[in-house]
Structure formats: C-alpha cells, structure tokens
Write a protein that holds these residues in place. Sequence first.
Motif, mmCIF file in Angstrom:
data_model
loop_
_atom_site.group_PDB
_atom_site.id
_atom_site.type_symbol
_atom_site.label_atom_id
_atom_site.label_comp_id
_atom_site.label_asym_id
_atom_site.label_seq_id
_atom_site.Cartn_x
_atom_site.Cartn_y
_atom_site.Cartn_z
ATOM 1 N N GLY A 1 0.824 -1.202 0.000
ATOM 2 C CA GLY A 1 0.000 0.000 0.000
ATOM 3 C C GLY A 1 0.854 1.246 0.000
ATOM 4 O O GLY A 1 2.082 1.189 0.084
ATOM 5 N N ILE A 2 0.162 2.366 -0.099
ATOM 6 C CA ILE A 2 0.850 3.650 -0.131
ATOM 7 C C ILE A 2 -0.156 4.748 0.188
ATOM 8 O O ILE A 2 -1.358 4.600 -0.070
ATOM 9 C CB ILE A 2 1.486 3.885 -1.518
ATOM 10 C CG1 ILE A 2 2.610 4.908 -1.436
ATOM 11 C CG2 ILE A 2 0.437 4.283 -2.553
ATOM 12 C CD1 ILE A 2 3.496 4.924 -2.655
ATOM 13 N N PHE A 3 0.336 5.833 0.777
ATOM 14 C CA PHE A 3 -0.502 7.025 0.948
ATOM 15 C C PHE A 3 -0.325 7.902 -0.285
ATOM 16 O O PHE A 3 0.799 8.131 -0.747
ATOM 17 C CB PHE A 3 -0.124 7.778 2.221
ATOM 18 C CG PHE A 3 -0.650 7.123 3.462
ATOM 19 C CD1 PHE A 3 -1.929 7.407 3.924
ATOM 20 C CD2 PHE A 3 0.118 6.212 4.168
ATOM 21 C CE1 PHE A 3 -2.442 6.792 5.056
ATOM 22 C CE2 PHE A 3 -0.368 5.587 5.303
ATOM 23 C CZ PHE A 3 -1.654 5.878 5.757
ATOM 24 N N SER A 4 -1.440 8.360 -0.814
ATOM 25 C CA SER A 4 -1.421 9.112 -2.068
ATOM 26 C C SER A 4 -2.149 10.442 -1.890
ATOM 27 O O SER A 4 -2.816 10.658 -0.885
ATOM 28 C CB SER A 4 -2.093 8.291 -3.174
ATOM 29 O OG SER A 4 -3.501 8.361 -3.043
ATOM 30 N N PRO A 5 -2.053 11.331 -2.896
ATOM 31 C CA PRO A 5 -2.683 12.660 -2.771
ATOM 32 C C PRO A 5 -4.189 12.641 -3.037
ATOM 33 O O PRO A 5 -4.687 13.319 -3.930
ATOM 34 C CB PRO A 5 -1.959 13.498 -3.829
ATOM 35 C CG PRO A 5 -0.831 12.677 -4.317
ATOM 36 C CD PRO A 5 -1.189 11.267 -4.080
ATOM 37 N N GLY A 6 -4.942 11.824 -2.306
ATOM 38 C CA GLY A 6 -6.387 11.826 -2.424
ATOM 39 C C GLY A 6 -6.940 10.557 -3.045
ATOM 40 O O GLY A 6 -6.232 9.778 -3.691
ATOM 41 N N GLY A 7 -8.254 10.359 -2.854
ATOM 42 C CA GLY A 7 -8.909 9.147 -3.318
ATOM 43 C C GLY A 7 -8.884 8.969 -4.824
ATOM 44 O O GLY A 7 -8.838 7.844 -5.323
ATOM 45 N N ALA A 8 -8.928 10.073 -5.571
ATOM 46 C CA ALA A 8 -8.894 9.968 -7.028
ATOM 47 C C ALA A 8 -7.586 9.327 -7.489
ATOM 48 O O ALA A 8 -7.578 8.481 -8.396
ATOM 49 C CB ALA A 8 -9.068 11.348 -7.665
ATOM 50 N N ILE A 9 -6.479 9.716 -6.875
ATOM 51 C CA ILE A 9 -5.183 9.127 -7.236
ATOM 52 C C ILE A 9 -5.096 7.691 -6.748
ATOM 53 O O ILE A 9 -4.537 6.819 -7.437
ATOM 54 C CB ILE A 9 -4.027 9.974 -6.674
ATOM 55 C CG1 ILE A 9 -4.125 11.414 -7.185
ATOM 56 C CG2 ILE A 9 -2.681 9.369 -7.045
ATOM 57 C CD1 ILE A 9 -4.067 11.543 -8.692
ATOM 58 N N SER A 10 -5.638 7.403 -5.585
ATOM 59 C CA SER A 10 -5.651 6.021 -5.096
ATOM 60 C C SER A 10 -6.416 5.125 -6.055
ATOM 61 O O SER A 10 -5.994 3.999 -6.365
ATOM 62 C CB SER A 10 -6.267 5.962 -3.693
ATOM 63 O OG SER A 10 -5.438 6.590 -2.738
ATOM 64 N N ASN A 11 -7.565 5.598 -6.542
ATOM 65 C CA ASN A 11 -8.334 4.813 -7.508
ATOM 66 C C ASN A 11 -7.563 4.621 -8.810
ATOM 67 O O ASN A 11 -7.619 3.552 -9.424
ATOM 68 C CB ASN A 11 -9.678 5.489 -7.788
ATOM 69 C CG ASN A 11 -10.661 5.333 -6.634
ATOM 70 O OD1 ASN A 11 -10.530 4.431 -5.803
ATOM 71 N ND2 ASN A 11 -11.649 6.205 -6.571
ATOM 72 N N MET A 12 -6.839 5.658 -9.240
ATOM 73 C CA MET A 12 -6.054 5.529 -10.464
ATOM 74 C C MET A 12 -4.911 4.529 -10.272
ATOM 75 O O MET A 12 -4.586 3.759 -11.180
ATOM 76 C CB MET A 12 -5.502 6.876 -10.903
ATOM 77 C CG MET A 12 -4.846 6.829 -12.273
ATOM 78 S SD MET A 12 -4.336 8.438 -12.905
ATOM 79 C CE MET A 12 -2.894 8.736 -11.895
#
Length: 585
Positions: A237-248
């Motif tokens: 896993g990873i922390f990303s800049p928001g849910g939109a980027i996580s979905n991408m």
Amino acid sequence: MASPGSGFWSFGSEDGSGDPENPGTARAWCQVAQKFTGGIGNKLCALLYGDAEKPAESGGSETSLAAAGKAVCACDQKPCSCPKADVNYAFLHATDLLPACDGERPTLAFLQDVVDILLQYVVKNFDRSTKVIDFHYPNELLQEYNWELADQPQNLEEILMNCRTTLKYAIKTGHPRYFNQLSTGLDMVGLAADWLTSTANTNMFTYEIAPVFVLLEYVTLKKMREIIGWPGGSGDGIFSPGGAISNMYAMLIARFKMFPEVKEKGMAAVPRLVAFTSEHSHFSLKKGAAALGIGTDSVILIKCDERGKMIPSDLERRILEAKQKGFVPFLVSATAGTTVYGAFDPLLAVADICKKYKIWMHVDAAWGGGLLVSRKHKWKLNGVERANSVTWNPHKMMGVPLQCSALLVREKGLMQSCNQMHASYLFQQDKHYDLSYDTGDKALQCGRHVDVFKLWLMWRAKGTTGFEAQIDKCLELAEYLYNIIKNREGYQMVFDGKPQHTNVCFWYIPPSLRTLEDNEERMSRLSKVAPVIKARMMEYGTTMVSYQPLGDKVNFFRMVISNPAATHQDIDFLIEEIERLGQDL
C-alpha cells in the motif's frame, strides 16, 4: 513610519532606556535608518542628533547588536529562553529570520505570533456564534485586497496581516455547522501532527531521509490491511494525494497485473480494455481511465437500485456483452459509500462475479472505509476482504486533516513491479540498510508528502475505540436528522428508508409548492429551491450544506456528517435555518 527609538525591538524600563531622547536609543534608531535608507539615514541622524550621534560602522560586537535594536543576552541556551522583547515587524523582513545571523530571536517571536493567529482561528472554528463563512464574490475579494506578487519584499508586519486576512475569508471547515463536504472537522492532535510534519519538511521516498515516517507508514498500512481482513495484514500500500489518485493507482496496477508488457510497450501492445463501476460511482474512475490512455468510453457504468447500490445481475450481463465484443474486462470497481447517496455496493456478490470471470476487484471505500473500525457498522463492507485493492480515505470519516488517502493492495510486491524505475541516484542497491524500506520507487510521484503522521498520531491518541465512537456518533446524528424530517411537513426524502451512511438526501418543499400537482412546472420550480437556500446560507454565513441533481431527480440537499463536533443542537439548527431561508420561495 515608526518613531525614532522604536527600532527592531521596543524596550521599556524605569531608567528611561526606552525613551527616544535617550542617546542609546537614538543610536539604535540611527542604525535602523542606516540599514534601510543608507546615506539618507546618515544625513537624517546628523541633522537630528549632530555629528556625534552618527551611527557607528556596523559590526558583529555586542555593542553593535544593541545599537541595532536587537535584544542581547548572555545565555548560551538554544533556543534562548530569556524574556522576549516586543518586536516591531515594520522594520523586519524574511531575511532577518533564520538562517540569518542573529535571526533566532526574531524568528521565535515571528513564529509565536503566527501560532497566536492560528490558535485564535482554531478557537473560532468551534464557536457557534461565529460565521461558518464570510462570503464575498470573487470580484469583490480581488478588489478589496492587493493579492498580486511584487518584485520587492513585504515586511513581516504585512506578512502577518496576510495571514490574518487569509484566515478571515477562509471557510471554517471545523465549525460544527459546516456540512458541505465529506471532509469536515478539525482534530487538535491531527493539527499538531500536521505542524510537526511541515516542520520536519522531508520527502517519503527513502528511509535515509524519512526514517521514522517510513516506518510509521509501514506500521499504519499494515494495521489498515488487518482491519480489511487480509491475513496478518499482508500485502502492500501507499498514501497518495487523495482518493482519485488512489483509484487511479488501482487501475494502473490491475492493468499491469493482466498485461505487464503495457509498462514498456504502452496501450498499443494490449487489446481493448474495459472497466466496470456503478452509475453512482465517483468520477475519478473515468478520470483515471482518461489519464492512463484507456479512455472514458471504456468505463462501463452499471445500473443501481433505488438506494444507489450496484445491481450484480447487470454487472454480469455487461461483462458478458463486453467479452462478446472482443473487449477484455480488467477491473471492477465497487463502491463502499457513494458520494451522494452513501450507498454500499453488495461486495460479496461482486466478489463472486470477479472471481468467476478472473477480473481484478477494487473497492472504492474512500468515504465508507472508516466504518471498518466500527463494530456496529462494519457489516456494510462485508466482502471487502475479497478485494484485490481498496481505497480508504482517513481524511473523511476518521477526521484526519487533509490530505490522507491510502491505497491498500492484497498482493505484496505488485505495486513495486508496476511502478519502479530504478533511479540510481535515489535507490542505490548497495546501501547499508534494508532496501525494502525505500518505498519511493513504488509510487508514481518522486516527491511525496508525509501524510501518514497525522493518522498515526491520532490513532495513538484515540485508539481504535476512539475512532469507533466518533464514527458511530456521526451515523447516529444522520439517523436523528432522518427521523425528524421523514414525516415533517415541507420535506420529502429522495429515497425511502434509513440512511446507509451519514448521507441524508431530501428536498425542502416551500409552502408555495406544497399544493401544486407533481408535474414538470413543479419540478422546474423545485429545482431552484436548494440553490437559492444554499446561496442565502452562504451570504448569512450561518451554515453550509451541499445540493445536486442526480439522474432524473432535480436539485436536492445532500446532508453529510463527518464532523465529531456536531451535535443534535446543530442538526436542529440546520432544519430551522432551511425553513427560515426557504419559506418565501
């Protein structure tokens, strides 16, 4: 302009050392004048005080520091704890702060004043007598202040004023009556953690420059995977800049899993790919498809029932249709907490279909993931443990300050294989520690903000049970609102039944529309009600709640509750305010 004697630091004492007529103070003022006006300052000092009072040549001695108006102490403590003098920021610029020579004391004073501004704002956030918003139209705000960037620096007095002005017109997202977005509230421990993160000012790509933060990300992501239900918290896993980027990220990894050659050869090397998600899903799925070259037309929307849940039979039908056309299904994205209705797709049924057709199952639990820590509500995500990847945004229901979004992946190592580029100037293979903690190569970003510390520190402060109580309270408030308005005159629910999440969707029907027939004219007039009430809310500054149309349904209010500061009193206020602002429409 400050009077002679004010200098950088103003001193007051019984012996008259703060008096502008005092020779020492005069010399201090002359030193200031020399610094900012050069020869003109020299001439002015000569005129005011005579040749004897011309400023001495600048130097590094204690005497010259005193002459410059800077406080001098004999202590060797770092940072100095001696009593601080008042600062005249009109004579100070950013270049007088650290790392400037003798910049420690003005830096401490300046930052303390900034903190004072922030603390005043924090307290106002929770004061119900203050406005949620001091609304101005864009052109008014642009004209009221000079926001332009200049070649010459402002002094620190002006910089502090910039801070005050910015917060004056900021939306108080921590206000108990702010219900406008899925991310609301202001957690004190999270705020402290955010301050610490900015102070540390490091990057998340390698252990060598972010040792504690990298370890905390490892620990926290493992805990989140355990809560999802993956054995032993295994995976990645990873922390990303928001849910939109996580979905991408999920789309990117799912594509790589099926066609690893796409990483080097691109979309030309793979067949036509298609993804499936519900018609109520977040727009980020289409954005991700566009960004990855898959195309928005390749995202097939699945029908939902009246509560906004994906219909599994329609999903299977559309998968079979796509395969018959020669397309290759590579991802199904189910939603756990849709943005508008707060619906939870039937994850177990979706998982069965994905298993049957060997398709990557992603769960967008950006909004609903927080319910996994609630023993009362986690059943709504039954089946999430069967997903290949999960998006979970702690900055929503868990109240972590923005931004904090995690992508969790069940298969360990897949994210690394998908994204790594082996940059030798960062990820040297002969380092003297375990290279698995150099996490940067599995991210799309190079520079990556430290988002984990806020969540980790709040988790330490609250425990899982604290998050559980917070989330249960928000869901209880949503049910309280639903129970009040479901049979109240002037209200109509968008769909029947108790809310699944904290989303409560309803129309307010003004008195003038209550006796009209349910026809096109009534719908046209009703569509204008929510926007007008929302505009009045903002202009009065009393509260904020969102509205939107959806499908064939005209504009309705979407109330969401994620702020632990909200109470029954605030729900009652919202209802009364809607009625007050809308009764004449």
